[in-house]
Design a protein around this motif. Structure first.
Motif, PDB file in Angstrom:
ATOM      1  N   THR A 103       0.816  -1.222   0.000  1.00 12.97           N
ATOM      2  CA  THR A 103       0.000   0.000   0.000  1.00 12.97           C
ATOM      3  C   THR A 103       0.848   1.270   0.000  1.00 12.97           C
ATOM      4  O   THR A 103       0.305   2.368  -0.078  1.00 12.97           O
ATOM      5  N   ILE A 104       2.163   1.131   0.084  1.00 11.40           N
ATOM      6  CA  ILE A 104       3.046   2.298   0.179  1.00 11.40           C
ATOM      7  C   ILE A 104       3.798   2.545  -1.127  1.00 11.40           C
ATOM      8  O   ILE A 104       3.977   3.683  -1.542  1.00 11.40           O
ATOM      9  N   ILE A 105       4.220   1.447  -1.773  1.00  6.66           N
ATOM     10  CA  ILE A 105       5.002   1.557  -3.007  1.00  6.66           C
ATOM     11  C   ILE A 105       4.083   1.561  -4.221  1.00  6.66           C
ATOM     12  O   ILE A 105       3.121   0.795  -4.283  1.00  6.66           O
ATOM     13  N   GLN A 106       4.380   2.437  -5.168  1.00 11.17           N
ATOM     14  CA  GLN A 106       3.698   2.386  -6.459  1.00 11.17           C
ATOM     15  C   GLN A 106       4.402   1.331  -7.298  1.00 11.17           C
ATOM     16  O   GLN A 106       5.564   1.505  -7.676  1.00 11.17           O
ATOM     17  N   PRO A 107       3.725   0.196  -7.581  1.00 11.91           N
ATOM     18  CA  PRO A 107       4.424  -0.950  -8.177  1.00 11.91           C
ATOM     19  C   PRO A 107       4.965  -0.679  -9.570  1.00 11.91           C
ATOM     20  O   PRO A 107       4.383   0.060 -10.350  1.00 11.91           O
ATOM     21  N   PRO A 129      15.683   0.874 -19.107  1.00  9.82           N
ATOM     22  CA  PRO A 129      14.382   1.488 -18.796  1.00  9.82           C
ATOM     23  C   PRO A 129      13.972   1.374 -17.331  1.00  9.82           C
ATOM     24  O   PRO A 129      13.130   2.140 -16.862  1.00  9.82           O
ATOM     25  N   LEU A 130      14.558   0.419 -16.594  1.00  7.15           N
ATOM     26  CA  LEU A 130      14.184   0.197 -15.195  1.00  7.15           C
ATOM     27  C   LEU A 130      15.091   0.926 -14.209  1.00  7.15           C
ATOM     28  O   LEU A 130      14.845   0.886 -13.002  1.00  7.15           O
ATOM     29  N   HIS A 131      16.136   1.603 -14.667  1.00  6.61           N
ATOM     30  CA  HIS A 131      17.193   2.052 -13.762  1.00  6.61           C
ATOM     31  C   HIS A 131      16.787   3.224 -12.868  1.00  6.61           C
ATOM     32  O   HIS A 131      17.410   3.458 -11.838  1.00  6.61           O
ATOM     33  N   ASP A 132      15.736   3.962 -13.231  1.00  4.31           N
ATOM     34  CA  ASP A 132      15.380   5.143 -12.444  1.00  4.31           C
ATOM     35  C   ASP A 132      14.558   4.845 -11.200  1.00  4.31           C
ATOM     36  O   ASP A 132      14.522   5.640 -10.276  1.00  4.31           O
ATOM     37  N   GLY A 133      13.880   3.713 -11.166  1.00  2.55           N
ATOM     38  CA  GLY A 133      13.034   3.402 -10.017  1.00  2.55           C
ATOM     39  C   GLY A 133      13.768   2.595  -8.967  1.00  2.55           C
ATOM     40  O   GLY A 133      14.988   2.440  -8.998  1.00  2.55           O
ATOM     41  N   ALA A 134      13.011   2.088  -8.013  1.00  9.16           N
ATOM     42  CA  ALA A 134      13.574   1.285  -6.922  1.00  9.16           C
ATOM     43  C   ALA A 134      13.361  -0.200  -7.192  1.00  9.16           C
ATOM     44  O   ALA A 134      12.319  -0.613  -7.699  1.00  9.16           O
ATOM     45  N   VAL A 135      14.361  -0.987  -6.847  1.00 10.59           N
ATOM     46  CA  VAL A 135      14.240  -2.445  -6.877  1.00 10.59           C
ATOM     47  C   VAL A 135      13.706  -2.904  -5.526  1.00 10.59           C
ATOM     48  O   VAL A 135      14.154  -2.425  -4.480  1.00 10.59           O
ATOM     49  N   LEU A 136      12.745  -3.816  -5.554  1.00  9.73           N
ATOM     50  CA  LEU A 136      12.196  -4.379  -4.322  1.00  9.73           C
ATOM     51  C   LEU A 136      12.728  -5.786  -4.124  1.00  9.73           C
ATOM     52  O   LEU A 136      12.564  -6.652  -4.980  1.00  9.73           O
ATOM     53  N   SER A 144      10.567  -6.972  -7.907  1.00 10.43           N
ATOM     54  CA  SER A 144      10.163  -6.036  -8.955  1.00 10.43           C
ATOM     55  C   SER A 144      11.188  -4.914  -9.087  1.00 10.43           C
ATOM     56  O   SER A 144      12.044  -4.729  -8.220  1.00 10.43           O
ATOM     57  N   ALA A 145      11.071  -4.185 -10.181  1.00 15.94           N
ATOM     58  CA  ALA A 145      11.951  -3.043 -10.437  1.00 15.94           C
ATOM     59  C   ALA A 145      11.120  -1.876 -10.928  1.00 15.94           C
ATOM     60  O   ALA A 145       9.933  -2.038 -11.241  1.00 15.94           O
ATOM     61  N   ALA A 146      11.737  -0.706 -10.999  1.00 13.73           N
ATOM     62  CA  ALA A 146      11.060   0.524 -11.445  1.00 13.73           C
ATOM     63  C   ALA A 146       9.885   0.893 -10.537  1.00 13.73           C
ATOM     64  O   ALA A 146       8.902   1.489 -10.988  1.00 13.73           O
ATOM     65  N   ASN A 147       9.993   0.527  -9.251  1.00  7.86           N
ATOM     66  CA  ASN A 147       8.969   0.916  -8.282  1.00  7.86           C
ATOM     67  C   ASN A 147       9.142   2.384  -7.901  1.00  7.86           C
ATOM     68  O   ASN A 147      10.264   2.905  -7.874  1.00  7.86           O
ATOM     69  N   VAL A 148       8.034   3.051  -7.597  1.00  2.00           N
ATOM     70  CA  VAL A 148       8.070   4.453  -7.191  1.00  2.00           C
ATOM     71  C   VAL A 148       7.788   4.528  -5.688  1.00  2.00           C
ATOM     72  O   VAL A 148       6.777   4.013  -5.212  1.00  2.00           O
ATOM     73  N   LEU A 149       8.680   5.182  -4.957  1.00  4.36           N
ATOM     74  CA  LEU A 149       8.556   5.299  -3.508  1.00  4.36           C
ATOM     75  C   LEU A 149       8.032   6.677  -3.126  1.00  4.36           C
ATOM     76  O   LEU A 149       8.243   7.652  -3.845  1.00  4.36           O
ATOM     77  N   PRO A 150       7.374   6.774  -1.979  1.00  9.66           N
ATOM     78  CA  PRO A 150       6.920   8.099  -1.509  1.00  9.66           C
ATOM     79  C   PRO A 150       8.116   8.946  -1.104  1.00  9.66           C
ATOM     80  O   PRO A 150       9.063   8.442  -0.494  1.00  9.66           O
TER      81      PRO A 150
END
Length: 206
Positions: A103-107, A129-136, A144-150
């Motif tokens: 519920t916190i991470i934008q997948p 293409p995945l390098h800018d987001g977060a790896v979980l 997953s990769a390319a996750n967006v964090l608050p």
């Protein structure tokens, strides 16, 4: 907080000795201040460097303690962040601990593969293409990769933080996750936990 099976005694002895050396240096400075011809600026700079070294040494040790109960892949993680640091490739790696992050991470993009340093490094390779987001990371897998964090909105006392560091703080302010960050500007490594950011000694990782 779970700390794994870490033996704190040797590290405490090392830190105690380091702190004693700082105290001794400060006492010498106190004595030197009685001589108005002595300039202590160079000495203060060395003491500041000693404090930073102690902080980074402790953070490196505690990082392993905080991670070990939740993943067996500490060696792979340390190799990957060392290599990212050496190449100045930015990285943002979330290690899920006890609390769910759904519920916190934008997948982002589902990966579902075993965690290896080569896979992590390829994800954060500039231009991927995945390098800018977060790896979980969940246990021993890259979920997953390319996750967006608050992003954290907290004031940092005038210190400017990049997006990766603000994202690391933002997530750890809202969960028990641990987030590894590699700066693409400086190559410096840090980790965030409980809304705090700790610098890591690259040379001390093993």
């Amino acid at each position: 907080m779970k700390d794994g099976n870490c033996d704190f005694s040797p590290m405490k002895q090392i830190l105690k000795e380091d702190i004693r050396q700082v105290i001794a240096a400060l006492e010498l400075n106190l004595e030197a201040m009685s001589n108005e011809n002595d300039c202590l600026l160079g000495s203060f700079e060395k003491i500041k460097e000693q404090f930073v070294s102690i902080d980074m040494k402790a953070a490196t040790f505690y990082l392993n303690c905080y991670l070990s109960p939740f993943t067996d892949k500490y060696p792979e993680l340390t190799i990957s962040i060392q290599n990212l640091s050496n190449r100045k490739h930015g990285g943002l790696i979330v290690i899920q601990r006890q609390e769910s992050l759904e519920t916190i991470i934008q997948p982002g993009i589902s990966i579902g593969a075993e965690l290896t340093h080569s896979l992590l490094e390829s994800i954060f390779y500039p231009g991927n293409p995945l390098h800018d987001g977060a790896v979980l990371v969940s246990q021993n897998q890259i979920s997953s990769a390319a996750n967006v964090l608050p992003l954290s909105v907290r004031s940092t006392g005038g210190k400017k933080l990049g997006t990766r560091h603000r994202a690391a703080l933002g997530l750890t302010e809202r969960s028990d996750a641990l987030v590894l960050v590699v700066s693409e500007e400086t190559g410096r490594i840090s980790f965030a936990l409980n809304g705090n950011l700790y610098p890591i000694n690259n040379q001390g990782l093993h």
